[in-house]
Motif scaffolding. Structure first.
Motif, PDB file in Angstrom:
ATOM      1  N   ASP A 132     -20.401  41.628  -3.681  1.00 46.81           N
ATOM      2  CA  ASP A 132     -19.044  41.062  -3.675  1.00 46.81           C
ATOM      3  C   ASP A 132     -18.103  41.746  -2.695  1.00 46.81           C
ATOM      4  N   ASN A 133     -18.634  42.503  -1.715  1.00 48.50           N
ATOM      5  CA  ASN A 133     -17.725  43.249  -0.843  1.00 48.50           C
ATOM      6  C   ASN A 133     -18.250  43.414   0.576  1.00 48.50           C
ATOM      7  N   TRP A 134     -19.040  42.469   1.045  1.00 50.40           N
ATOM      8  CA  TRP A 134     -19.636  42.633   2.378  1.00 50.40           C
ATOM      9  C   TRP A 134     -19.332  41.428   3.261  1.00 50.40           C
TER      10      TRP A 134
ATOM     11  N   GLU B 146     -16.061  38.140  -1.140  1.00 52.05           N
ATOM     12  CA  GLU B 146     -14.853  38.564  -1.849  1.00 52.05           C
ATOM     13  C   GLU B 146     -14.150  37.374  -2.486  1.00 52.05           C
ATOM     14  N   ILE B 147     -14.132  36.258  -1.769  1.00 48.50           N
ATOM     15  CA  ILE B 147     -13.477  35.058  -2.295  1.00 48.50           C
ATOM     16  C   ILE B 147     -14.260  34.495  -3.478  1.00 48.50           C
ATOM     17  N   LEU B 148     -15.552  34.300  -3.281  1.00 45.75           N
ATOM     18  CA  LEU B 148     -16.384  33.667  -4.310  1.00 45.75           C
ATOM     19  C   LEU B 148     -16.399  34.457  -5.611  1.00 45.75           C
ATOM     20  N   TYR B 149     -16.615  35.761  -5.501  1.00 49.30           N
ATOM     21  CA  TYR B 149     -16.842  36.574  -6.695  1.00 49.30           C
ATOM     22  C   TYR B 149     -15.592  37.272  -7.223  1.00 49.30           C
ATOM     23  N   ARG B 150     -14.708  37.698  -6.327  1.00 52.63           N
ATOM     24  CA  ARG B 150     -13.543  38.463  -6.775  1.00 52.63           C
ATOM     25  C   ARG B 150     -12.349  37.578  -7.111  1.00 52.63           C
TER      26      ARG B 150
ATOM     27  N   GLU C 185     -10.647  24.947  -9.573  1.00 47.22           N
ATOM     28  CA  GLU C 185     -11.067  23.576  -9.254  1.00 47.22           C
ATOM     29  C   GLU C 185     -12.575  23.494  -9.041  1.00 47.22           C
ATOM     30  N   ILE C 186     -13.133  24.511  -8.390  1.00 44.14           N
ATOM     31  CA  ILE C 186     -14.583  24.517  -8.144  1.00 44.14           C
ATOM     32  C   ILE C 186     -15.355  24.665  -9.445  1.00 44.14           C
ATOM     33  N   LYS C 187     -14.907  25.580 -10.307  1.00 47.18           N
ATOM     34  CA  LYS C 187     -15.597  25.761 -11.593  1.00 47.18           C
ATOM     35  C   LYS C 187     -15.513  24.501 -12.451  1.00 47.18           C
ATOM     36  N   ALA C 188     -14.399  23.799 -12.352  1.00 45.22           N
ATOM     37  CA  ALA C 188     -14.267  22.552 -13.108  1.00 45.22           C
ATOM     38  C   ALA C 188     -15.271  21.512 -12.618  1.00 45.22           C
ATOM     39  N   LYS C 189     -15.637  21.603 -11.348  1.00 44.82           N
ATOM     40  CA  LYS C 189     -16.566  20.622 -10.779  1.00 44.82           C
ATOM     41  C   LYS C 189     -18.025  21.014 -10.972  1.00 44.82           C
ATOM     42  N   ILE C 190     -18.365  22.289 -10.738  1.00 43.16           N
ATOM     43  CA  ILE C 190     -19.779  22.691 -10.779  1.00 43.16           C
ATOM     44  C   ILE C 190     -20.187  23.303 -12.110  1.00 43.16           C
ATOM     45  N   GLY C 191     -19.206  23.624 -12.955  1.00 46.61           N
ATOM     46  CA  GLY C 191     -19.509  24.211 -14.257  1.00 46.61           C
ATOM     47  C   GLY C 191     -19.228  25.701 -14.278  1.00 46.61           C
ATOM     48  N   GLU C 192     -18.733  26.181 -15.394  1.00 48.02           N
ATOM     49  CA  GLU C 192     -18.367  27.585 -15.545  1.00 48.02           C
ATOM     50  C   GLU C 192     -19.548  28.524 -15.350  1.00 48.02           C
ATOM     51  N   ASN C 193     -20.737  28.070 -15.666  1.00 43.53           N
ATOM     52  CA  ASN C 193     -21.907  28.953 -15.633  1.00 43.53           C
ATOM     53  C   ASN C 193     -22.771  28.786 -14.384  1.00 43.53           C
ATOM     54  N   ALA C 194     -22.358  27.932 -13.473  1.00 43.58           N
ATOM     55  CA  ALA C 194     -23.122  27.757 -12.237  1.00 43.58           C
ATOM     56  C   ALA C 194     -23.083  29.046 -11.420  1.00 43.58           C
ATOM     57  N   THR C 195     -24.215  29.386 -10.814  1.00 44.56           N
ATOM     58  CA  THR C 195     -24.303  30.622 -10.032  1.00 44.56           C
ATOM     59  C   THR C 195     -24.315  30.319  -8.537  1.00 44.56           C
ATOM     60  N   VAL C 196     -23.831  31.296  -7.770  1.00 43.65           N
ATOM     61  CA  VAL C 196     -23.750  31.155  -6.319  1.00 43.65           C
ATOM     62  C   VAL C 196     -24.329  32.408  -5.674  1.00 43.65           C
ATOM     63  N   SER C 197     -25.181  32.225  -4.674  1.00 43.84           N
ATOM     64  CA  SER C 197     -25.725  33.331  -3.888  1.00 43.84           C
ATOM     65  C   SER C 197     -25.291  33.184  -2.443  1.00 43.84           C
TER      66      SER C 197
ATOM     67  N   LYS D 105     -14.005  34.087  -9.074  1.00 44.71           N
ATOM     68  CA  LYS D 105     -14.745  34.497 -10.287  1.00 44.71           C
ATOM     69  C   LYS D 105     -15.973  33.615 -10.535  1.00 44.71           C
ATOM     70  N   LEU D 106     -16.614  33.153  -9.448  1.00 45.73           N
ATOM     71  CA  LEU D 106     -17.859  32.419  -9.626  1.00 45.73           C
ATOM     72  C   LEU D 106     -18.969  33.393  -9.988  1.00 45.73           C
ATOM     73  N   LYS D 107     -19.993  32.897 -10.630  1.00 45.92           N
ATOM     74  CA  LYS D 107     -21.023  33.781 -11.175  1.00 45.92           C
ATOM     75  C   LYS D 107     -22.086  34.123 -10.138  1.00 45.92           C
ATOM     76  N   MET D 108     -22.560  35.338 -10.215  1.00 48.80           N
ATOM     77  CA  MET D 108     -23.606  35.867  -9.350  1.00 48.80           C
ATOM     78  C   MET D 108     -24.914  35.898 -10.146  1.00 48.80           C
ATOM     79  N   PRO D 109     -26.028  35.454  -9.563  1.00 48.22           N
ATOM     80  CA  PRO D 109     -27.304  35.558 -10.282  1.00 48.22           C
ATOM     81  C   PRO D 109     -27.579  37.003 -10.696  1.00 48.22           C
ATOM     82  N   GLN D 110     -28.219  37.174 -11.818  1.00 48.58           N
ATOM     83  CA  GLN D 110     -28.450  38.520 -12.349  1.00 48.58           C
ATOM     84  C   GLN D 110     -29.223  39.402 -11.377  1.00 48.58           C
ATOM     85  N   LYS D 111     -30.212  38.847 -10.693  1.00 43.54           N
ATOM     86  CA  LYS D 111     -31.004  39.649  -9.751  1.00 43.54           C
ATOM     87  C   LYS D 111     -30.141  40.145  -8.603  1.00 43.54           C
ATOM     88  N   VAL D 112     -29.224  39.310  -8.143  1.00 41.14           N
ATOM     89  CA  VAL D 112     -28.303  39.731  -7.083  1.00 41.14           C
ATOM     90  C   VAL D 112     -27.404  40.843  -7.602  1.00 41.14           C
ATOM     91  N   LYS D 113     -26.915  40.665  -8.801  1.00 42.05           N
ATOM     92  CA  LYS D 113     -26.058  41.681  -9.409  1.00 42.05           C
ATOM     93  C   LYS D 113     -26.787  43.017  -9.531  1.00 42.05           C
TER      94      LYS D 113
END
Length: 322
Positions: free
Chosen positions: A218-220, A225-229, A192-204, A232-240
């Motif tokens: 994604d584990n601290w 854990e909820i957002l990324y695991r 539901e969140i991806k449908a609203k903010i877009g598949e490619n929107a990133t979250v930090s 499946k919301l996207k993480m900015p590349q620098k964070v990754k």
């Protein structure tokens, strides 16, 4: 630069974060914390012993431990307070990080604050089971007080960690039922969140502690854990690149814009110096300008136990979908 604080996260959630060890690293979360690379779970507890002697044999990381089949006076010295409470098992003593959690305070009003260094107080509580992280102090002495089981943070993922606590407390079925239900609800909310903010929107996910800013993998805990695991919301590349391996990364205000996603979850310590939010550097971050910063109480957000995860999931649904 990594800093270390007493454990929690939380984490809390701290390569010693919920224990009484002092440090200035962000609090380590609990099973979650969330929580990092998975490893094999421990073997199930032995069922037959419970009917014969009131105990079961739990296969811990360090070997078999005979524990109560129906524990009534549990002491948690780090991280797993919410796991135990969610399974309806009575607590008589908990760590300071659990005590300061505003979401736990009413439930823990009768539990005493304890640490791995205050053995006399633990003895007075007459526990029948002690639980903590593998880096707590005085483990051998604690074992003389009551059966003691410890876990290495991140050895198994955060949901498997809850199943392990379920096995330990002879409530594996209840733990499994919650895990199955939670995964379904979190994943549905993610769709539901991806449908609203877009598949490619990133979250930090960021946090301020002891005059230091952190961004999380994604584990601290902190809902990562909820957002990324699960969602499946996207993480900015620098964070990754910088935070995924260790779970967190300390950074300066000057480079924060490079780690900021389209949406920012700010695990905020209200008693810390948050003056950076008044700077032009912060105000000019697109997520800030677009009102896409969602602030959470850090003390309630550190961990990744079921009670905290439910709180985090409701927070994300409210702010992303409300």
């Amino acid at each position: 630069m990594k800093k270390v604080i007493p454990l929690l996260i939380l984490v809390l959630l701290v390569l010693s974060a919920c224990s009484s060890n002092s440090s200035n690293q962000p609090a380590k979360s609990s099973g979650g914390a969330p929580s990092s690379p998975s490893a094999s779970a421990s073997s199930p507890a032995s069922p037959e012993a419970s009917q014969k002697s009131g105990t079961i044999t739990y296969q811990s990381e360090s070997g078999p431990v005979e524990v109560p089949a129906d524990p009534k006076r549990v002491v948690v010295l780090s991280s797993y307070t919410g796991n135990v409470m969610s399974l309806g098992v009575p607590l008589v003593g908990v760590d300071s990080w659990s005590k300061m959690n505003p979401e736990f305070q009413d439930k823990l009003k009768d539990a005493q604050e304890v640490s791995d260094e205050n053995l006399e107080k633990i003895i007075e509580l007459d526990p029948d089971l002690i639980i903590g992280l593998s880096n707590i102090k005085n483990i051998d002495k604690l074992k003389e007080i009551a059966p003691t089981v410890t876990y290495t943070y991140g050895k198994v993922d955060y949901l498997t960690q809850h199943l392990e606590i379920g096995k330990l407390l002879n409530k594996e079925k209840e733990a499994q039922a919650w895990v199955d239900d939670f995964k379904q609800r979190a994943q549905q909310a993610g769709e539901e969140i991806k449908a609203k903010i877009g598949e490619n929107a990133t979250v930090s996910v960021i946090e301020n502690f002891d005059k230091q800013l952190y961004v999380f993998g994604d584990n601290w805990g902190r809902g990562t854990e909820i957002l990324y695991r699960e969602m499946k919301l996207k993480m900015p590349q620098k964070v990754k690149d910088m935070a995924l391996k260790d779970g967190y990364y300390a950074l300066s205000l000057e480079v924060l814009p490079e780690y900021a996603g389209d949406y920012l979850i700010f695990s905020k310590n209200g008693d810390a110096d948050n003056s950076f939010q008044k700077t032009d550097t912060y105000k000019n971050i697109p997520a800030v300008k677009n009102n896409h910063v969602y602030e959470a109480d850090a003390k309630a957000f550190y961990f990744n136990d079921p009670l905290t995860l439910e709180y985090q999931l409701a927070f994300f649904k409210k702010h992303f979908l409300g």
